[in-house]
Motif scaffolding. Structure first.
Motif, PDB file in Angstrom:
ATOM      1  N   ASN A 145       0.833  -1.213   0.000  1.00 58.77           N
ATOM      2  CA  ASN A 145       0.000   0.000   0.000  1.00 58.77           C
ATOM      3  C   ASN A 145       0.861   1.254   0.000  1.00 58.77           C
ATOM      4  O   ASN A 145       0.608   2.210   0.731  1.00 58.77           O
ATOM      5  CB  ASN A 145      -0.944  -0.003   1.201  1.00 58.77           C
ATOM      6  N   SER A 146       1.878   1.229  -0.857  1.00 53.48           N
ATOM      7  CA  SER A 146       2.822   2.343  -0.921  1.00 53.48           C
ATOM      8  C   SER A 146       2.864   2.911  -2.333  1.00 53.48           C
ATOM      9  O   SER A 146       2.567   2.215  -3.314  1.00 53.48           O
ATOM     10  CB  SER A 146       4.222   1.890  -0.502  1.00 53.48           C
ATOM     11  N   ILE A 147       3.252   4.170  -2.438  1.00 56.67           N
ATOM     12  CA  ILE A 147       3.371   4.845  -3.720  1.00 56.67           C
ATOM     13  C   ILE A 147       4.700   4.457  -4.360  1.00 56.67           C
ATOM     14  O   ILE A 147       5.769   4.657  -3.767  1.00 56.67           O
ATOM     15  CB  ILE A 147       3.289   6.369  -3.558  1.00 56.67           C
ATOM     16  N   MET A 148       4.652   3.908  -5.574  1.00 52.28           N
ATOM     17  CA  MET A 148       5.870   3.518  -6.280  1.00 52.28           C
ATOM     18  C   MET A 148       6.506   4.717  -6.983  1.00 52.28           C
ATOM     19  O   MET A 148       7.733   4.831  -7.034  1.00 52.28           O
ATOM     20  CB  MET A 148       5.553   2.433  -7.309  1.00 52.28           C
ATOM     21  N   PHE A 149       5.689   5.584  -7.580  1.00 50.07           N
ATOM     22  CA  PHE A 149       6.213   6.728  -8.318  1.00 50.07           C
ATOM     23  C   PHE A 149       5.113   7.762  -8.490  1.00 50.07           C
ATOM     24  O   PHE A 149       3.926   7.469  -8.333  1.00 50.07           O
ATOM     25  CB  PHE A 149       6.751   6.310  -9.700  1.00 50.07           C
ATOM     26  N   ARG A 150       5.519   8.961  -8.831  1.00 51.44           N
ATOM     27  CA  ARG A 150       4.618  10.040  -9.230  1.00 51.44           C
ATOM     28  C   ARG A 150       5.245  10.721 -10.437  1.00 51.44           C
ATOM     29  O   ARG A 150       6.412  11.102 -10.398  1.00 51.44           O
ATOM     30  CB  ARG A 150       4.420  11.063  -8.103  1.00 51.44           C
ATOM     31  N   THR A 151       4.470  10.877 -11.507  1.00 48.39           N
ATOM     32  CA  THR A 151       4.976  11.466 -12.747  1.00 48.39           C
ATOM     33  C   THR A 151       4.037  12.573 -13.205  1.00 48.39           C
ATOM     34  O   THR A 151       2.822  12.370 -13.289  1.00 48.39           O
ATOM     35  CB  THR A 151       5.082  10.406 -13.865  1.00 48.39           C
ATOM     36  N   SER A 152       4.582  13.730 -13.523  1.00 45.84           N
ATOM     37  CA  SER A 152       3.773  14.847 -13.992  1.00 45.84           C
ATOM     38  C   SER A 152       3.285  14.581 -15.406  1.00 45.84           C
ATOM     39  O   SER A 152       4.021  14.072 -16.261  1.00 45.84           O
ATOM     40  CB  SER A 152       4.600  16.134 -13.962  1.00 45.84           C
ATOM     41  N   LEU A 153       2.015  14.962 -15.667  1.00 43.24           N
ATOM     42  CA  LEU A 153       1.403  14.735 -16.974  1.00 43.24           C
ATOM     43  C   LEU A 153       1.015  16.023 -17.688  1.00 43.24           C
ATOM     44  O   LEU A 153       0.446  15.969 -18.775  1.00 43.24           O
ATOM     45  CB  LEU A 153       0.149  13.859 -16.814  1.00 43.24           C
ATOM     46  N   GLY A 154       1.255  17.163 -17.083  1.00 50.07           N
ATOM     47  CA  GLY A 154       0.900  18.416 -17.733  1.00 50.07           C
ATOM     48  C   GLY A 154      -0.520  18.845 -17.428  1.00 50.07           C
ATOM     49  O   GLY A 154      -1.147  18.390 -16.471  1.00 50.07           O
ATOM     50  N   ARG A 155      -1.076  19.711 -18.274  1.00 52.41           N
ATOM     51  CA  ARG A 155      -2.354  20.359 -17.988  1.00 52.41           C
ATOM     52  C   ARG A 155      -3.557  19.688 -18.639  1.00 52.41           C
ATOM     53  O   ARG A 155      -4.677  20.131 -18.433  1.00 52.41           O
ATOM     54  CB  ARG A 155      -2.291  21.825 -18.442  1.00 52.41           C
ATOM     55  N   GLN A 156      -3.355  18.665 -19.450  1.00 56.29           N
ATOM     56  CA  GLN A 156      -4.466  17.964 -20.080  1.00 56.29           C
ATOM     57  C   GLN A 156      -4.685  16.624 -19.396  1.00 56.29           C
ATOM     58  O   GLN A 156      -3.770  15.816 -19.289  1.00 56.29           O
ATOM     59  CB  GLN A 156      -4.175  17.744 -21.571  1.00 56.29           C
ATOM     60  N   MET A 157      -5.926  16.391 -18.926  1.00 56.91           N
ATOM     61  CA  MET A 157      -6.220  15.121 -18.281  1.00 56.91           C
ATOM     62  C   MET A 157      -6.222  13.995 -19.318  1.00 56.91           C
ATOM     63  O   MET A 157      -6.931  14.063 -20.316  1.00 56.91           O
ATOM     64  CB  MET A 157      -7.573  15.177 -17.587  1.00 56.91           C
ATOM     65  N   PRO A 158      -5.439  12.926 -19.095  1.00 56.52           N
ATOM     66  CA  PRO A 158      -5.408  11.840 -20.067  1.00 56.52           C
ATOM     67  C   PRO A 158      -6.442  10.764 -19.759  1.00 56.52           C
ATOM     68  O   PRO A 158      -6.950  10.661 -18.643  1.00 56.52           O
ATOM     69  CB  PRO A 158      -3.994  11.283 -19.881  1.00 56.52           C
TER      70      PRO A 158
END
Length: 414
Positions: A145-158
């Motif tokens: 139950n841990s966060i593996m990574f966080r990656t920015s995706l910019g301003r458009q929701m994918p």
């Protein structure tokens, strides 16, 4: 404000953003959707507040032995002159159902969840005062139950899809820069880019070894569908461009199904060969929630949830409605706010924001009757009602204002 008032308000919002002519991707962008959604949430929050206040007044009057005039509740039963139900028959959750909550992961702004038996991947919105909203992809290890990574995706929701040990996201770009990317499961880094002879893609779904995408046609406001081999990444266009905004995309074997213009459920049969057009025979369908979850697949059936808590079980091969359910089955007093749905493990999973029950309501697929649930504290989403529920293999997910709640279905009382 009544349910009819809400539906009319949403209709007016759509006409304002979409116009009365052709409805297409070019006419109803993310900004229009977001604005309509925020306004609807405000309207619905006021309606829910009115409903709860009226219930509280009625309860207090009954205790005091007084007779008072109470305004008609927005969720009241319509039709018939007989006595109306005054309390929900949703059963109290079995004692061990609360033990099904496997984790409360500190994470806000969750917009989408996909996953497998060991991992989940989340798209979330990050709102910063004075700045534009940006989006982030996060990976979760379910064993810890841990966060593996966080990656920015910019301003458009994918849009996001997972399957066959792979993960895909749409991009805000067209063909030259690629509309779909495959990302690493453990890091979120881009592994490959898929270029389609189309405009920007807005929806993704996975099924039977393929990724399906709904994309805008080049130079017009139309939508076309593509099938992408999950392993070779070879892409095939399934349809010629068609008019209509696509709000849901679901692979329900053997067909691909989607909602167009918020009011019509359509499908493509034999999507691995020459696809034919299908139309679901649910003439009462109307999705009143832009961005809401109204079309899901689970356990051999396509499920369509629409305004007024109407639910249809649809044969994914033909589009024929096999059975209809209404609030009388799972919310007989119209006390809840059952507007969001997931399906899996043989059950339907509703997100209920009503009184006296607030949380995940588990409903039998065969009878439409409630079978218990997992309580979530009221007002967990702050000033707005909670409005998302997701199913992944063996788990149900509920985002709140501060946490992403993971419910293990194997721990629920059977």
């Amino acid at each position: 404000m009544t349910d009819t008032d809400l539906e009319q308000r949403l209709h007016d919002l759509r006409q304002r953003d979409l116009g009365l002519g052709d409805l297409g991707l070019g006419d109803f962008g993310p900004a229009g959707t977001a604005a309509a959604w925020r306004e609807f949430q405000a309207l619905r929050s006021r309606s829910v507040t009115t409903r709860r206040r009226a219930l509280a007044v009625a309860t207090a009057a009954a205790l005091a032995g007084l007779v008072v005039a109470v305004p008609a509740l927005s969720g009241a039963h319509r039709g018939g002159n007989g006595p109306q139900p005054t309390s929900t028959t949703i059963p109290a959750s079995p004692p061990n159902d609360q033990n099904a909550v496997a984790a409360r992961i500190p994470m806000s702004g969750v917009m989408a969840v996909v996953g497998d038996a060991g991992h989940a991947w989340v798209v979330r919105a990050q709102e910063q005062p004075g700045l534009a909203t940006t989006y982030q992809l996060a990976g979760i290890d379910l064993a810890a139950n841990s966060i593996m990574f966080r990656t920015s995706l910019g301003r458009q929701m994918p849009a996001i899809a997972a399957g066959a040990g792979r993960l895909w996201l749409t991009t805000p770009y067209g063909e030259p820069r690629g509309q779909v990317v495959r990302v690493d499961l453990a890091t979120g880094q881009v592994l490959s880019v898929i270029h389609l002879h189309a405009g920007r893609c807005s929806q993704l779904a996975f099924g039977a070894g393929h990724v399906y995408a709904a994309c805008g046609d080049i130079g017009s406001s139309r939508t076309e569908f593509w099938r992408i081999n999950a392993f070779s990444q070879k892409a095939v266009r399934l349809t010629s461009p068609m008019r209509g905004y696509i709000s849901s995309l679901v692979y329900a074997p053997p067909s691909l199904w989607y909602v167009t213009n918020y009011e019509s459920i359509r499908g493509l049969s034999n999507v691995n060969g020459v696809p034919g057009r299908l139309v679901a025979s649910d003439h009462d369908y109307q999705q009143i929630l832009p961005g809401g979850q109204s079309l899901v697949y689970g356990d051999g059936a396509l499920w369509a949830l629409s305004g007024g808590e109407r639910l249809a079980r649809i044969d994914p091969s033909t589009g024929k409605v096999l059975r209809r359910f209404t609030y009388r089955n799972y919310d007989p007093s119209r006390a809840g706010g059952l507007d969001f749905l997931a399906a899996g493990d043989g059950w339907l999973w509703f997100l209920d924001n009503g009184y006296p029950f607030s949380g995940v309501l588990r409903v039998s697929e065969s009878t439409g009757r409630p079978a218990g649930g997992v309580r979530v504290p009221p007002n967990s989403c702050g000033q707005e009602v909670c409005s998302q529920i997701f199913y992944t293999q063996g788990a149900v997910w509920v985002p709140t204002a501060e946490y992403l709640i993971r419910i293990e279905t194997s721990r629920l009382h059977r």
